[in-house]
Design an enzyme around this catalytic site. Structure first.
Site, PDB file in Angstrom:
ATOM      1  N   LEU A 136      -1.017   2.128  10.469  1.00 14.53           N
ATOM      2  CA  LEU A 136      -1.207   3.015   9.247  1.00 14.53           C
ATOM      3  C   LEU A 136      -2.639   3.056   8.826  1.00 14.53           C
ATOM      4  CD1 LEU A 136       0.353   4.296   6.835  1.00 14.53           C
ATOM      5  CD2 LEU A 136       0.672   2.136   5.814  1.00 14.53           C
ATOM      6  N   GLU A 138      -6.500   3.438   8.224  1.00  9.44           N
ATOM      7  CA  GLU A 138      -7.530   4.097   9.025  1.00  9.44           C
ATOM      8  C   GLU A 138      -8.927   3.775   8.343  1.00  9.44           C
ATOM      9  OE1 GLU A 138      -4.693   8.268   9.915  1.00  9.44           O
ATOM     10  OE2 GLU A 138      -6.752   8.434   8.963  1.00  9.44           O
ATOM     11  N   GLU A 372      -2.443  -5.553   3.123  1.00  6.36           N
ATOM     12  CA  GLU A 372      -1.078  -5.449   2.640  1.00  6.36           C
ATOM     13  C   GLU A 372      -1.233  -4.973   1.221  1.00  6.36           C
ATOM     14  OE1 GLU A 372       0.585  -4.846   5.060  1.00  6.36           O
ATOM     15  OE2 GLU A 372       0.339  -6.364   6.682  1.00  6.36           O
ATOM     16  N   THR A 374      -4.368  -4.373  -1.876  1.00  4.49           N
ATOM     17  CA  THR A 374      -5.345  -5.442  -2.411  1.00  4.49           C
ATOM     18  C   THR A 374      -4.906  -6.116  -3.670  1.00  4.49           C
ATOM     19  OG1 THR A 374      -6.554  -3.748  -3.687  1.00  4.49           O
ATOM     20  CG2 THR A 374      -7.341  -3.956  -1.386  1.00  4.49           C
TER      21      THR A 374
END
Length: 392
Positions: A136, A138, A372, A374
């Site tokens: 997911l 990038e 996952e 911040t």
């Protein structure tokens, strides 16, 4: 000079768990004690993922543990969380591997995949015979996944994928990648694809020079005109909600995992402080400043245990919301990082060596605080929930 873990339970937390929950935790605890603890400092030093442990992890049902059918263990969410706690007590990077395999690869296949996809991949992945990764994030889009540039274009009975993904756990050891892309002929709608990593145009490379998660494989992915058959599209995916549902599964496991890291640091600091003598030949545990640090840690660990347990109970009752999971992830990772820092302080110079696990946990938790979602992003998620006003 390593200490054997003695357990951390100040308020009789175990009495809140049922027999199956304690059994799942104790099985994972024994596996970690017997197999990971003896080698983890060496793995961390060498930057090596202990891949040799995968078959036994599969045999014990740790992959996709809270999924039902397809060879999965069918644990409750609380049981699964307790397993994640024990894995991260061993090492955040190894827990990350199990989380990705379970929450970010097997879960989307289970939830969004076709019967054919589920029947093929899930039994193999539950045994650890096939490994996966989740694409997911990038290079330019982390906290804003909706800005992704990866595109999929329908050509006949195939899709052609182009894009780059970054900070991907297990990328270079995965057999399949769950790739999220905007589909051009669906108005750039986000969809999920199962991309076998041996397809032409797919390349993965390891990220080197990490100070954190050194016992975990972290990768970048590149997709250059990668052709996949239309059947590789996960039919149940649609929009950004789909990958965010996967992230919620992972964040839930992290909330428990962070408790395990905190337990490891606290237990080490407590045992050390009772043995280390300073001033008047007394253990440093007799000093007020040390007791204040230990008191803070055990109090925050206890609060985190109760928070994750309640979120797990809500999840098992299908009453949990993503805001609940954000609170547990945000609080518990922050708490664990503070425990690592206080524990390092108690150990003084010894705290920076890998004779003890504290500095390794501290470095790992710096990554866990970021991935996952911040700490700040979870702050805004909770803020929007309580005010009704989005601040991002």
């Amino acid at each position: 000079m390593a200490f054997k873990f003695k357990g951390v339970d100040f308020i009789g937390f175990d009495a809140l768990l049922n027999e199956d929950e304690r059994l799942s935790r104790d099985t994972a605890r024994q596996f970690i004690e017997d197999n990971l603890i003896p080698i983890i400092e060496e793995c961390n030093r060498e930057g090596r993922f202990p891949r040799e442990l995968i078959p036994q992890m599969g045999e014990l049902g740790f992959f996709g543990a809270n999924l039902h059918g397809y060879g999965c263990a069918g644990m409750s969410n609380v049981e699964y969380g307790l397993v994640m706690q024990e894995f991260e007590r061993g090492d955040s990077g190894v827990r990350s591997f199990v989380s990705v395999q379970s929450a970010l690869v097997m879960y989307p296949i289970f939830t969004f995949g076709s019967d054919e996809q589920k029947d093929y991949w899930l039994p193999l992945m539950s045994k650890g015979e096939k490994l996966g990764c989740f694409g997911l994030t990038e290079p330019d889009f982390g906290s804003n996944p909706g800005g992704m540039r990866t595109r999929a274009r329908k050509v006949g009975d195939e899709y052609v994928l182009n894009g780059e993904k970054m900070w991907i756990t297990s990328g270079t050891i995965a057999d399949v990648a769950v790739i999220w892309a905007k589909v051009e002929d669906e108005g750039d709608r986000v969809r999920g694809f199962l991309v076998e990593t041996d397809r032409p145009g797919f390349t993965a490379y390891d990220v080197h020079g990490k100070w954190s998660l050194r016992a975990s494989v972290t990768s970048g992915l590149s997709l250059q005109d990668v052709h996949v058959p239309a059947k590789n599209l996960m039919p149940g995916t649609g929009g950004l909600k789909s990958p965010l549902m996967c992230l919620n599964q992972a964040r839930y496991g992290i909330s428990w995992g962070a408790i395990g890291a905190a337990m490891s640091c606290y237990d080490t600091a407590l045992q050390y402080s009772l043995l280390r003598k300073q001033f008047r030949d007394q253990p440093i545990a007799s000093h007020q400043l040390v007791q204040e640090k230990l008191t803070w840690m055990i109090t925050e660990i206890t609060k985190a245990q109760l928070l994750s347990l309640q979120v797990g109970r809500l999840k098992d009752a299908d009453k949990v919301s993503f805001e609940h999971i954000s609170m547990a992830k945000r609080n518990n990772v922050w708490m664990a990082l503070e425990c690592a820092r206080l524990s390092r302080d108690i150990l003084g110079g010894n705290g920076i060596t890998d004779d003890y696990p504290i500095m390794r946990h501290m470095m790992n938790l710096e990554s866990v605080k970021t991935y996952e979602g911040t700490h700040d992003i979870h702050t805004l998620i909770i803020g929007q929930s309580v005010t009704g006003i989005p601040a991002y």
